[in-house]
Scaffold this motif. Structure first.
Motif, PDB file in Angstrom:
ATOM      1  N   ASP A 177       0.746  -0.963  -0.193  1.00 36.77           N
ATOM      2  CA  ASP A 177       0.086   0.009  -0.371  1.00 36.77           C
ATOM      3  C   ASP A 177       0.912   1.066  -0.609  1.00 36.77           C
ATOM      4  O   ASP A 177       1.743   1.152   0.604  1.00 36.77           O
ATOM      5  N   ALA A 178       0.622   2.132  -0.444  1.00 35.42           N
ATOM      6  CA  ALA A 178       1.110   3.792  -0.910  1.00 35.42           C
ATOM      7  C   ALA A 178       1.207   4.236   0.614  1.00 35.42           C
ATOM      8  O   ALA A 178       2.732   4.788   0.859  1.00 35.42           O
ATOM      9  N   LYS A 179       0.407   3.788   1.484  1.00 27.82           N
ATOM     10  CA  LYS A 179       1.112   4.267   2.653  1.00 27.82           C
ATOM     11  C   LYS A 179       2.047   3.454   3.449  1.00 27.82           C
ATOM     12  O   LYS A 179       2.754   4.584   4.454  1.00 27.82           O
ATOM     13  N   PHE A 180       2.891   3.405   3.086  1.00 32.48           N
ATOM     14  CA  PHE A 180       4.208   2.818   3.529  1.00 32.48           C
ATOM     15  C   PHE A 180       5.406   2.931   2.196  1.00 32.48           C
ATOM     16  O   PHE A 180       6.589   2.121   2.392  1.00 32.48           O
ATOM     17  N   ASP A 181       4.622   4.086   1.617  1.00 33.61           N
ATOM     18  CA  ASP A 181       6.177   3.942   0.461  1.00 33.61           C
ATOM     19  C   ASP A 181       7.441   4.204   1.240  1.00 33.61           C
ATOM     20  O   ASP A 181       8.125   4.548   0.290  1.00 33.61           O
ATOM     21  N   SER A 182       7.399   5.310   1.880  1.00 36.15           N
ATOM     22  CA  SER A 182       8.555   5.851   2.824  1.00 36.15           C
ATOM     23  C   SER A 182       9.426   5.259   3.733  1.00 36.15           C
ATOM     24  O   SER A 182      10.420   5.389   3.865  1.00 36.15           O
ATOM     25  N   ASP A 183       8.591   3.727   3.678  1.00 35.58           N
ATOM     26  CA  ASP A 183       9.959   3.057   4.827  1.00 35.58           C
ATOM     27  C   ASP A 183       9.552   1.017   4.953  1.00 35.58           C
ATOM     28  O   ASP A 183       9.257   1.290   5.775  1.00 35.58           O
ATOM     29  N   ARG A 184       8.991   1.279   3.355  1.00 33.93           N
ATOM     30  CA  ARG A 184       8.304  -0.270   3.606  1.00 33.93           C
ATOM     31  C   ARG A 184       8.826  -1.098   3.861  1.00 33.93           C
ATOM     32  O   ARG A 184       9.130  -2.022   4.962  1.00 33.93           O
ATOM     33  N   ALA A 185      10.834  -1.245   3.822  1.00 38.14           N
ATOM     34  CA  ALA A 185      11.734  -2.298   4.448  1.00 38.14           C
ATOM     35  C   ALA A 185      11.870  -2.186   5.730  1.00 38.14           C
ATOM     36  O   ALA A 185      12.255  -2.679   6.859  1.00 38.14           O
ATOM     37  N   GLU A 186      11.502  -0.534   6.624  1.00 41.45           N
ATOM     38  CA  GLU A 186      12.214  -0.685   8.419  1.00 41.45           C
ATOM     39  C   GLU A 186      10.826  -0.991   8.648  1.00 41.45           C
ATOM     40  O   GLU A 186      11.075  -1.495   9.552  1.00 41.45           O
TER      41      GLU A 186
END
Length: 269
Positions: free
Chosen positions: A15-24
């Protein structure tokens, strides 16, 4: 950090809500004891993303391929061809999420039911379990599922999971008798969830699995915030307390259930 191994059976990490920190986010989940996760490709725009996430995080992440009720009117020959081609991916573990949504979906119920039947037939063809979404639609879902058992198309051996179960005690018992697992999410922890707690209080533990449905439906302590797979232990802890068993027993049983549901071999470590 949880000392137990947990299984997140339903996440939307793409989901786009995780685009900035997906790996974390995924790293936090792993640190919190979530050893295995199923990413849900709920519609055509998500399928490639889910597949790629699964490949990137193998062996911890698997994926499912489905057509949410929101997309029930998009099932044409071109989409079928793509579905069938992608279904051969080795890390695909289920068909879902699919189902009925009479609360927030503008697609007519008959169109939703037609799509659901097609997707069930597809899952039976490729021998994958179902991940079923049902919101305000149990009176239509249950008769539809009964038909498959009556016609002997579906067997009562782990046919799938009712994702984010929200029905009552009678509906829970019938679904479990059909062989389904029930997915337990953050709403179990909400103060107004008395009906849900009553519904799952006596269901055999070997028919329950845990899921977050992140980024939606965070546990009570994080209401109003983005949900994450790393919150699985919080839901598990609450459920263990509700059932009067240890967190360790619950984690072990529900993780085992999850591997069984998706026909996977448990991790050796």
């Amino acid at each position: 950090m949880s000392g137990h191994a947990w299984f997140e059976t339903h996440a939307h990490v793409c989901d786009a809500k995780f685009d900035s920190d997906r790996a974390e986010v995924l790293e936090r989940a792993f640190q919190n004891g979530v050893k295995t996760l199923v990413e849900i490709g709920e519609g055509p725009a998500e399928w490639d993303k889910a597949l790629q996430l699964s490949d990137a995080y193998a062996p911890s992440v698997f994926w499912a391929l489905g057509l949410h009720p929101y997309y029930a009117d998009q099932l044409d020959e071109k989409l079928w061809a793509r579905l069938k081609q992608m279904s051969t991916h080795p890390r695909l573990v289920a068909v879902g999420e699919i189902g009925l949504d009479y609360a927030k979906c503008s697609i007519p119920p008959e169109t939703q039911k037609k799509s659901l039947r097609s997707m069930i037939e597809f899952a039976l063809e490729i021998k994958k379990p179902l991940i079923i979404h049902c919101r305000d639609a149990y009176p239509d879902l249950l008769p539809l599922l009964r038909t498959y058992f009556q016609e002997h198309k579906m067997e009562k051996d782990r046919p799938g999971v009712i994702h984010c179960f929200s029905g009552d005690k009678n509906e829970a018992e019938e679904l479990v008798n059909m062989g389904f697992f029930l997915g337990i999410d953050g709403p179990l922890t909400y103060p107004n969830s008395k009906k849900l707690r009553e519904a799952v209080a006596d269901i055999p533990l070997d028919h329950l699995v845990l899921e977050t449905d992140c980024p939606y439906l965070p546990p009570q302590d994080f209401r109003g915030q983005r949900n994450e797979p790393g919150y699985i232990p919080l839901i598990g802890r609450f459920l263990a307390s509700l059932r009067g068993i240890s967190e360790e027993e619950l984690a072990s049983t529900l993780t085992r259930n999850s591997f069984s549901l998706f026909r996977l071999k448990p991790l050796s470590n």
